[in-house]
Design a protein around this motif. Structure first.
Motif, PDB file in Angstrom:
ATOM      1  N   VAL A 140     -31.996  44.212  62.354  1.00 31.42           N
ATOM      2  CA  VAL A 140     -32.074  42.970  63.125  1.00 31.42           C
ATOM      3  C   VAL A 140     -31.239  43.169  64.380  1.00 31.42           C
ATOM      4  CG1 VAL A 140     -31.409  40.538  63.187  1.00 31.42           C
ATOM      5  CG2 VAL A 140     -32.351  41.528  61.074  1.00 31.42           C
ATOM      6  N   GLU A 141     -31.913  43.132  65.519  1.00 33.76           N
ATOM      7  CA  GLU A 141     -31.186  43.390  66.764  1.00 33.76           C
ATOM      8  C   GLU A 141     -30.877  42.081  67.473  1.00 33.76           C
ATOM      9  OE1 GLU A 141     -32.552  46.655  69.094  1.00 33.76           O
ATOM     10  OE2 GLU A 141     -31.889  45.730  70.974  1.00 33.76           O
ATOM     11  N   LEU A 152     -24.682  41.946  60.439  1.00 31.39           N
ATOM     12  CA  LEU A 152     -25.976  42.358  61.015  1.00 31.39           C
ATOM     13  C   LEU A 152     -25.890  43.724  61.678  1.00 31.39           C
ATOM     14  CD1 LEU A 152     -25.766  39.057  61.325  1.00 31.39           C
ATOM     15  CD2 LEU A 152     -27.787  39.389  62.697  1.00 31.39           C
ATOM     16  N   ASP A 153     -26.984  44.455  61.620  1.00 27.92           N
ATOM     17  CA  ASP A 153     -27.069  45.681  62.420  1.00 27.92           C
ATOM     18  C   ASP A 153     -28.491  45.887  62.901  1.00 27.92           C
ATOM     19  OD1 ASP A 153     -24.869  48.157  62.750  1.00 27.92           O
ATOM     20  OD2 ASP A 153     -26.948  48.669  63.258  1.00 27.92           O
ATOM     21  N   ARG A 154     -28.615  46.466  64.084  1.00 24.57           N
ATOM     22  CA  ARG A 154     -29.956  46.728  64.629  1.00 24.57           C
ATOM     23  C   ARG A 154     -30.647  47.870  63.888  1.00 24.57           C
ATOM     24  NH1 ARG A 154     -30.033  50.930  68.282  1.00 24.57           N
ATOM     25  NH2 ARG A 154     -31.945  50.143  69.201  1.00 24.57           N
ATOM     26  N   ASP A 190     -16.999  68.736  69.371  1.00 21.89           N
ATOM     27  CA  ASP A 190     -18.009  68.551  68.309  1.00 21.89           C
ATOM     28  C   ASP A 190     -19.331  69.181  68.718  1.00 21.89           C
ATOM     29  OD1 ASP A 190     -16.369  67.018  66.674  1.00 21.89           O
ATOM     30  OD2 ASP A 190     -17.304  65.093  67.167  1.00 21.89           O
ATOM     31  N   GLY A 231     -20.099  47.799  69.431  1.00 23.05           N
ATOM     32  CA  GLY A 231     -19.771  49.143  69.918  1.00 23.05           C
ATOM     33  C   GLY A 231     -20.102  49.378  71.380  1.00 23.05           C
ATOM     34  N   LEU A 248     -24.750  42.511  76.202  1.00 18.63           N
ATOM     35  CA  LEU A 248     -25.739  42.099  75.206  1.00 18.63           C
ATOM     36  C   LEU A 248     -26.341  40.852  75.851  1.00 18.63           C
ATOM     37  CD1 LEU A 248     -26.134  42.927  72.149  1.00 18.63           C
ATOM     38  CD2 LEU A 248     -24.614  41.054  71.603  1.00 18.63           C
ATOM     39  N   MET A 300     -14.664  63.545  56.969  1.00 16.14           N
ATOM     40  CA  MET A 300     -14.672  62.359  57.837  1.00 16.14           C
ATOM     41  C   MET A 300     -15.915  61.515  57.563  1.00 16.14           C
ATOM     42  SD  MET A 300     -12.088  61.833  59.649  1.00 16.14           S
ATOM     43  CE  MET A 300     -12.804  60.435  60.477  1.00 16.14           C
ATOM     44  N   TYR A 357     -17.918  57.138  76.604  1.00 14.74           N
ATOM     45  CA  TYR A 357     -18.896  56.103  76.253  1.00 14.74           C
ATOM     46  C   TYR A 357     -18.562  54.830  77.026  1.00 14.74           C
ATOM     47  CZ  TYR A 357     -20.636  58.977  72.422  1.00 14.74           C
ATOM     48  OH  TYR A 357     -21.222  59.972  71.678  1.00 14.74           O
ATOM     49  N   THR A 383     -19.219  43.089  67.194  1.00 16.04           N
ATOM     50  CA  THR A 383     -18.649  44.427  66.948  1.00 16.04           C
ATOM     51  C   THR A 383     -19.731  45.477  67.185  1.00 16.04           C
ATOM     52  OG1 THR A 383     -19.231  44.303  64.600  1.00 16.04           O
ATOM     53  CG2 THR A 383     -17.005  43.577  65.192  1.00 16.04           C
TER      54      THR A 383
HETATM   55  C1  LIG Z   1     -19.607  61.525  68.804  1.00 17.69           C
HETATM   56  C2  LIG Z   1     -18.470  60.793  68.145  1.00 17.69           C
HETATM   57  C3  LIG Z   1     -17.732  61.418  67.162  1.00 17.69           C
HETATM   58  C4  LIG Z   1     -16.656  60.750  66.556  1.00 17.69           C
HETATM   59  N1  LIG Z   1     -15.948  61.397  65.591  1.00 17.69           N
HETATM   60  C5  LIG Z   1     -14.904  60.772  65.011  1.00 17.69           C
HETATM   61  C6  LIG Z   1     -14.141  61.445  64.017  1.00 17.69           C
HETATM   62  O1  LIG Z   1     -14.426  62.593  63.667  1.00 17.69           O
HETATM   63  N2  LIG Z   1     -13.118  60.774  63.454  1.00 17.69           N
HETATM   64  C7  LIG Z   1     -12.798  59.482  63.816  1.00 17.69           C
HETATM   65  O2  LIG Z   1     -11.855  58.901  63.262  1.00 17.69           O
HETATM   66  N3  LIG Z   1     -13.502  58.823  64.766  1.00 17.69           N
HETATM   67  C8  LIG Z   1     -14.540  59.437  65.370  1.00 17.69           C
HETATM   68  N4  LIG Z   1     -15.245  58.795  66.341  1.00 17.69           N
HETATM   69  C9  LIG Z   1     -14.842  57.422  66.725  1.00 17.69           C
HETATM   70  C10 LIG Z   1     -15.408  56.352  65.759  1.00 17.69           C
HETATM   71  O3  LIG Z   1     -16.739  56.659  65.462  1.00 17.69           O
HETATM   72  C11 LIG Z   1     -15.269  54.963  66.417  1.00 17.69           C
HETATM   73  O4  LIG Z   1     -13.890  54.655  66.531  1.00 17.69           O
HETATM   74  C12 LIG Z   1     -15.932  53.832  65.654  1.00 17.69           C
HETATM   75  O5  LIG Z   1     -17.209  54.167  65.165  1.00 17.69           O
HETATM   76  C13 LIG Z   1     -16.061  52.579  66.532  1.00 17.69           C
HETATM   77  O6  LIG Z   1     -16.484  51.548  65.706  1.00 17.69           O
HETATM   78  P1  LIG Z   1     -17.310  50.276  66.220  1.00 17.69           P
HETATM   79  O7  LIG Z   1     -17.646  49.521  64.982  1.00 17.69           O
HETATM   80  O8  LIG Z   1     -16.561  49.591  67.294  1.00 17.69           O
HETATM   81  O9  LIG Z   1     -18.633  50.859  66.901  1.00 17.69           O
HETATM   82  P2  LIG Z   1     -19.889  51.627  66.281  1.00 17.69           P
HETATM   83  O10 LIG Z   1     -19.474  52.597  65.261  1.00 17.69           O
HETATM   84  O11 LIG Z   1     -20.655  52.106  67.450  1.00 17.69           O
HETATM   85  O12 LIG Z   1     -20.737  50.487  65.543  1.00 17.69           O
HETATM   86  C14 LIG Z   1     -21.483  49.526  66.269  1.00 17.69           C
HETATM   87  C15 LIG Z   1     -22.665  49.075  65.423  1.00 17.69           C
HETATM   88  O13 LIG Z   1     -23.301  47.997  66.099  1.00 17.69           O
HETATM   89  C16 LIG Z   1     -24.717  48.145  66.004  1.00 17.69           C
HETATM   90  N5  LIG Z   1     -25.324  47.422  67.132  1.00 17.69           N
HETATM   91  C17 LIG Z   1     -25.301  47.778  68.437  1.00 17.69           C
HETATM   92  N6  LIG Z   1     -25.977  46.863  69.170  1.00 17.69           N
HETATM   93  C18 LIG Z   1     -26.424  45.915  68.308  1.00 17.69           C
HETATM   94  C19 LIG Z   1     -27.205  44.720  68.464  1.00 17.69           C
HETATM   95  N7  LIG Z   1     -27.658  44.315  69.669  1.00 17.69           N
HETATM   96  N8  LIG Z   1     -27.502  43.990  67.359  1.00 17.69           N
HETATM   97  C20 LIG Z   1     -27.065  44.404  66.116  1.00 17.69           C
HETATM   98  N9  LIG Z   1     -26.342  45.530  65.932  1.00 17.69           N
HETATM   99  C21 LIG Z   1     -26.015  46.261  67.006  1.00 17.69           C
HETATM  100  C22 LIG Z   1     -24.922  49.659  66.056  1.00 17.69           C
HETATM  101  O14 LIG Z   1     -26.174  50.042  65.495  1.00 17.69           O
HETATM  102  C23 LIG Z   1     -23.724  50.157  65.242  1.00 17.69           C
HETATM  103  O15 LIG Z   1     -24.056  50.295  63.875  1.00 17.69           O
HETATM  104  C24 LIG Z   1     -16.328  59.425  66.942  1.00 17.69           C
HETATM  105  C25 LIG Z   1     -17.087  58.795  67.943  1.00 17.69           C
HETATM  106  C26 LIG Z   1     -18.140  59.473  68.528  1.00 17.69           C
HETATM  107  C27 LIG Z   1     -18.946  58.787  69.595  1.00 17.69           C
END
Ligand SMILES: Cc1cc2nc3c(=O)[nH]c(=O)nc-3n(C[C@H](O)[C@H](O)[C@H](O)COP(=O)(O)OP(=O)(O)OC[C@H]3O[C@@H](n4cnc5c(N)ncnc54)[C@H](O)[C@@H]3O)c2cc1C
Length: 442
Positions: free
Chosen positions: A79-80, A36-38, A161, A102, A319, A57, A314, A100
């Motif tokens: 879907v949130e 699921l994703d919002r 960045d 984030g 939730l 990347m 960050y 997951t």
């Molecule tokens: C500005 C920035 C630049 C970056 N650049 C790099 C890079 O160049 N190279 C690299 O290796 N790493 C980079 N990173 C780090 C990398 O993006 C993270 O390690 C990774 O995305 C974390 O993954 P995650 O799945 O935990 O979180 P996220 O990628 O944040 O994914 C979380 C997902 O959950 C969804 N979500 C949130 N709340 C809800 C809810 N209530 N219901 C349903 N869905 C929900 C969100 O929409 C999102 O799609 C960067 C990070 C940032 C912030």
């Protein structure tokens, strides 16, 4: 029990996709995953974080998308959890849930003037330039329209960045997937000077050498560095490389007709100045003692600024139905803890499990650890009787974006990009994304 284990994964960023992949690519326990994703689109911060000029990347999305095609995985976008579905609803529909989602919140500076117009968090700018549907366009665009002097607080990769995106020429950004309005606003922004503030020395900065060196090769901006701390030596190779890269800039001087990006260390903001909008930042010189403790020296100066951006990290938020403690969900190797005890059937991976650190690939190991715990528990997890999740969502008037719907968004973004000779252009508007997804595009 002869049906496959039903697992709901909340968040289709890297951690969620790697968790789905690890579940789908094993033979010990038959599994069906709802991912699921919002947002109506997958990939989390790979789409809405990684800098648009880092094409290689960003191409990680092409690898991640293979998991969405797996027959054991169903993408359920738009879907949130906490709005369209509660955590209790999920527990009624899935035998196990992997959170997951984030850490999308911005850490705050906690200083006077931080909320003035012209003061943004890096999350605001990043969301805007990557075309996140929730970006606050009016606020960011108003700030950029008057941004001649920019102060960026932080010296991590996200700060670099943001500095790079603001300093690049229109020609350097032309081939990216940024929405056209973003390219237009950046091209018109009057940015002349960008100063990055690091409260410790260059040896403590968290940026990586590759990102740092890139700043030194911009078409329309010159990289400058203040001398403080540059003569330090380090046994740590990555730090020694950073110091060497910075020393290469030591004799750089501002160039007429080019913007400047200056790194300044041992400096922290103590107040943002301005009445109706940001006009400057009071910066205090800091000192770090031999025990690595940071203190202010009370020696201050004022940096003129029209735009202040805090890129200091960050943080994860609660939730509804799942609380965080210090920005992460309490867990033991990926098993969610509630009141200190393992909550059967609930798991966590990615940033919300371990905090906002590491590269995309770090989430793969992390998700595998979580999935290993889930599979170990699988035989003992009670199986739910609830109906199919998507049927429930539809009965509540939701229109989830499934894989085939997302594909039409994907095609539309390629087609939009092609109109300007680009590989893709991100569609930023939620209604337009939905219209493409559900075949109602205008
Ligand atoms: C500005 C920035 C630049 C970056 N650049 C790099 C890079 O160049 N190279 C690299 O290796 N790493 C980079 N990173 C780090 C990398 O993006 C993270 O390690 C990774 O995305 C974390 O993954 P995650 O799945 O935990 O979180 P996220 O990628 O944040 O994914 C979380 C997902 O959950 C969804 N979500 C949130 N709340 C809800 C809810 N209530 N219901 C349903 N869905 C929900 C969100 O929409 C999102 O799609 C960067 C990070 C940032 C912030």
């Amino acid at each position: 029990m002869d049906r496959p284990l039903r697992v709901a994964v909340v968040g289709a960023g890297p951690a969620g996709i790697y968790a789905a992949e690890a579940l789908a690519n094993q033979d010990d326990v038959p599994v069906l995953v709802d991912l699921l994703d919002r947002l109506p689109t997958p990939f989390g911060l790979v789409r809405h974080g990684i800098a648009p000029d880092h094409l290689k990347m960003r191409a990680l999305a092409e690898t991640l998308r293979h998991t969405l095609d797996h027959p054991g995985v169903r993408f359920v976008g738009d879907v949130e959890v906490g709005r369209d579905l509660s955590v209790a609803d999920l527990r009624a529909h899935a035998d196990a849930v992997v959170f997951t989602h984030g850490s999308s919140g911005a850490r705050r500076l906690g200083i006077e003037g931080e909320d003035l117009p012209g003061s943004l968090a890096a999350t605001d700018l990043v969301a805007w330039y990557t075309g996140h549907p929730d970006a606050d366009r009016p606020r960011v665009e108003a700030a950029l329209a008057r941004a001649r002097d920019v102060v960026l607080v932080g010296v991590g990769n996200v700060a670099l960045d943001v500095a790079r995106v603001l300093a690049r020429s229109p020609a350097e950004l032309e081939h990216t997937d940024m929405p056209q309005h973003v390219l237009d606003v950046l091209a018109a922004a009057p940015v002349e000077r960008i100063t990055l503030l690091g409260r410790r020395g260059p040896a403590q900065a968290t940026f990586t050498t590759q990102e740092l060196r890139e700043l030194g090769h911009l078409e329309a901006a010159v990289a400058l560095v203040d001398p403080d701390g540059l003569d330090e030596e380090s046994e740590v190779r990555a730090v020694a490389r950073n110091l060497a890269a910075l020393r290469d800039w030591a004799d750089h001087v501002p160039e007429a007709g080019k913007a400047s990006v200056r790194l300044r260390f041992f400096a922290r903001p103590v107040r943002v100045l301005g009445d109706d909008a940001v006009t400057g930042v009071v910066v205090e010189r800091t000192a770090v003692d031999t025990a690595d403790r940071l203190s202010g020296t009370r020696e201050t100066d004022v940096l003129p600024a029209d735009l202040v951006v805090a890129a200091i990290g960050y943080v994860g938020h609660d939730l509804p139905g799942l609380a965080v403690d210090g920005g992460t969900v309490p867990n033991a190797g990926g098993r969610v803890l509630r009141d200190g005890a393992i909550s059967p059937g609930e798991y966590v991976a990615g940033w919300i499990k371990r905090g906002p650190t590491g590269v995309v690939g770090t989430n793969k190991h992390d998700a595998r650890e979580t999935v290993a715990a889930l599979l170990e528990d699988a035989a003992g997890l009670p199986r739910v009787e609830g109906p199919d999740l998507v049927e429930t969502l539809r009965s509540r008037g939701c229109h989830p974006v499934l894989l085939e719907n997302w594909r039409t968004i994907d095609e539309a973004e390629h087609a939009l990009g092609a109109t300007k000779g680009r590989a893709r252009t991100t569609i930023h508007d939620r209604d337009t994304l939905r219209a493409h997804a559900h075949g109602m595009q205008r």
